[in-house]
Design an enzyme around this catalytic site. Structure first.
Site, PDB file in Angstrom:
ATOM      1  N   ARG A   1       0.830  -1.200   0.000  1.00 41.52           N
ATOM      2  CA  ARG A   1       0.000   0.000   0.000  1.00 41.52           C
ATOM      3  C   ARG A   1       0.870   1.258   0.000  1.00 41.52           C
ATOM      4  NH1 ARG A   1      -1.415  -2.496   4.843  1.00 41.52           N
ATOM      5  NH2 ARG A   1      -3.574  -2.753   4.175  1.00 41.52           N
ATOM      6  N   ILE A   2       2.017   1.204   0.699  1.00 44.25           N
ATOM      7  CA  ILE A   2       2.912   2.356   0.695  1.00 44.25           C
ATOM      8  C   ILE A   2       3.625   2.470  -0.650  1.00 44.25           C
ATOM      9  CG2 ILE A   2       4.947   3.397   1.756  1.00 44.25           C
ATOM     10  CD1 ILE A   2       4.082   2.022   4.386  1.00 44.25           C
TER      11      ILE A   2
ATOM     12  N   GLY B   1       6.338   7.054   9.647  1.00 44.35           N
ATOM     13  CA  GLY B   1       4.927   6.800   9.926  1.00 44.35           C
ATOM     14  C   GLY B   1       4.286   7.961  10.652  1.00 44.35           C
TER      15      GLY B   1
ATOM     16  N   GLU C   1      17.147  -1.973  15.919  1.00 39.43           N
ATOM     17  CA  GLU C   1      16.484  -0.687  16.089  1.00 39.43           C
ATOM     18  C   GLU C   1      16.096  -0.493  17.545  1.00 39.43           C
ATOM     19  OE1 GLU C   1      13.601   1.632  13.060  1.00 39.43           O
ATOM     20  OE2 GLU C   1      12.665  -0.083  14.065  1.00 39.43           O
TER      21      GLU C   1
ATOM     22  N   ASP D   1       8.110  -6.678  -7.772  1.00 39.76           N
ATOM     23  CA  ASP D   1       7.228  -7.318  -6.800  1.00 39.76           C
ATOM     24  C   ASP D   1       6.834  -8.673  -7.370  1.00 39.76           C
ATOM     25  OD1 ASP D   1       4.697  -8.156  -5.449  1.00 39.76           O
ATOM     26  OD2 ASP D   1       4.963  -6.257  -4.394  1.00 39.76           O
TER      27      ASP D   1
ATOM     28  N   HIS E   1      12.896   6.391  12.921  1.00 41.24           N
ATOM     29  CA  HIS E   1      11.616   5.708  12.680  1.00 41.24           C
ATOM     30  C   HIS E   1      10.444   6.692  12.805  1.00 41.24           C
ATOM     31  CE1 HIS E   1       9.727   1.470  12.745  1.00 41.24           C
ATOM     32  NE2 HIS E   1       8.827   2.327  12.301  1.00 41.24           N
ATOM     33  N   ILE E   2      10.517   7.759  12.026  1.00 44.07           N
ATOM     34  CA  ILE E   2       9.492   8.800  12.097  1.00 44.07           C
ATOM     35  C   ILE E   2       8.665   8.922  10.827  1.00 44.07           C
ATOM     36  CG2 ILE E   2      10.743  10.181  13.785  1.00 44.07           C
ATOM     37  CD1 ILE E   2      11.606  11.991  11.385  1.00 44.07           C
TER      38      ILE E   2
ATOM     39  N   ASP F   1      15.214   5.288   7.622  1.00 43.91           N
ATOM     40  CA  ASP F   1      14.316   5.583   8.735  1.00 43.91           C
ATOM     41  C   ASP F   1      14.161   4.363   9.630  1.00 43.91           C
ATOM     42  OD1 ASP F   1      12.462   7.412  10.076  1.00 43.91           O
ATOM     43  OD2 ASP F   1      10.908   6.001   9.449  1.00 43.91           O
TER      44      ASP F   1
ATOM     45  N   ALA G   1      10.766   0.892   5.230  1.00 38.63           N
ATOM     46  CA  ALA G   1       9.940  -0.304   5.425  1.00 38.63           C
ATOM     47  C   ALA G   1      10.314  -0.998   6.734  1.00 38.63           C
ATOM     48  CB  ALA G   1      10.083  -1.235   4.224  1.00 38.63           C
ATOM     49  N   ARG G   2      11.244  -1.930   6.673  1.00 39.40           N
ATOM     50  CA  ARG G   2      11.707  -2.657   7.845  1.00 39.40           C
ATOM     51  C   ARG G   2      13.215  -2.845   7.747  1.00 39.40           C
ATOM     52  NH1 ARG G   2       7.485  -1.338   9.477  1.00 39.40           N
ATOM     53  NH2 ARG G   2       5.791  -2.590  10.372  1.00 39.40           N
TER      54      ARG G   2
END
Length: 328
Positions: free
Chosen positions: A163-164, A289, A267, A183, A286-287, A262, A238-239
């Protein structure tokens, strides 16, 4: 379920006011029987009447919805999550109960995509590298032209049509960029689809938007990072687990690549991590979001879902058990 279901907030109380400012609280109160002053940070709170609760409105800090909670809340039928992923929240017992689960992940995708688009455009303009050079040298040459800078026709590779990832593609549409996508499960109309290896080897900027799964752990390993051309930029919102940190550090230390991160693995990073000191790395905590006033977008999404639920209509953002394998 009654037209005004009994609901309960379950999250860190500090987030409530940002998620549900006064106008949203009034709307929520019109849809559900809820004490807007009561927030469950743990389910053994003696103030809670769990046996009556039909809907949990959850958020960051909500305890896992385990068998003990379900036993104490026999009327619970729906979980409306005012945040993104429900992976760590919803237990197997919830699916066995047949609970309706909804997530505000679509609302949370908006600021992540906005952050990413900003990072892509600034990276293409050379902001991070040239800004660091100016900070270091305290001087620059007026009218100097930087031949490797610019976003006209720059190749940007999007890894993951999540979705992102799809939102990033939509937001980049007005710009004169050359987009490609990798993908294994999903395509996007009008965007050239390619293998991950081809994307990495041909893109000036690579932006990661894949979920964290066993299959994607360290998907950008030493061999794949080596495919990226000299001067390329890696963006990860993402992660952290998608990237082999040691392999990335080696590439960054060589000066061959740059990175905008990010999220990292681990983490937070340990204080001695070389990522803090490398001039070609731009780190944020991690900002990407939802932050600050962006949280109310997620609260509004939950109130919309509650309205559908109270009317007996299908949820707009329902999460199923099968979704968990392919979402963040």
């Amino acid at each position: 379920m009654s037209t005004r279901p009994k609901a309960l907030f379950a999250m860190l109380e500090e987030h409530l006011a940002l998620l549900f400012p006064e106008p949203l609280l009034r709307r929520l109160d019109s849809l559900a029987d809820i004490d807007v002053t009561l927030v469950a940070e743990r389910f053994d709170d003696p103030r809670l009447a769990l046996a009556e609760v039909e809907v949990l409105i959850t958020g960051w800090g909500c305890p896992p919805l385990d068998e003990a909670l379900l036993a104490a809340a026999p009327r619970l039928r729906a979980v409306l999550h005012a945040a993104g992923s429900v992976k760590s929240l919803v237990s197997p017992a919830c699916w066995e109960r047949g609970l309706l689960v909804s997530s505000a992940a679509d609302a949370n995708a908006v600021p992540v995509a906005e952050y990413t688009v900003g990072a892509i455009l600034l990276a293409g303009k050379g902001i991070f590298t040239l800004g660091e050079r100016y900070r270091r040298e305290r001087a620059f040459t007026l009218a100097e032209v930087h031949p490797l800078v610019g976003n006209n026709g720059r190749r940007v590779g999007i890894v993951g049509a999540s979705r992102i990832g799809r939102k990033v593609i939509d937001l980049l549409a007005p710009y004169d960029l050359d987009l490609c996508l990798s993908d294994p499960y999903t395509s996007v109309e009008g965007i050239r689809q390619t293998s991950l290896e081809e994307l990495l080897s041909s893109s000036d900027i690579v932006s990661l938007h894949a979920p964290a799964t066993p299959e994607t752990t360290h998907m950008l390993n030493r061999e794949r990072l080596a495919l990226m051309p000299d001067g390329a930029v890696l963006i990860n919102t993402a992660r952290g687990s998608l990237v082999d940190t040691d392999a990335l550090v080696a590439e960054l230390k060589s000066g061959r690549l740059s990175a905008i991160l990010d999220v990292t693995e681990p983490e937070p990073l340990p204080p001695h991590s070389p990522l803090f000191d490398l001039p070609n790395v731009f780190l944020t905590p991690h900002i990407a979001g939802s932050q600050g006033n962006e949280l109310s977008r997620m609260g509004a999404a939950v109130v919309d879902e509650l309205e559908l639920l109270a009317a007996g209509s299908p949820l707009a953002h329902q999460v199923t058990y099968d979704d968990l394998e392919r979402v963040a």
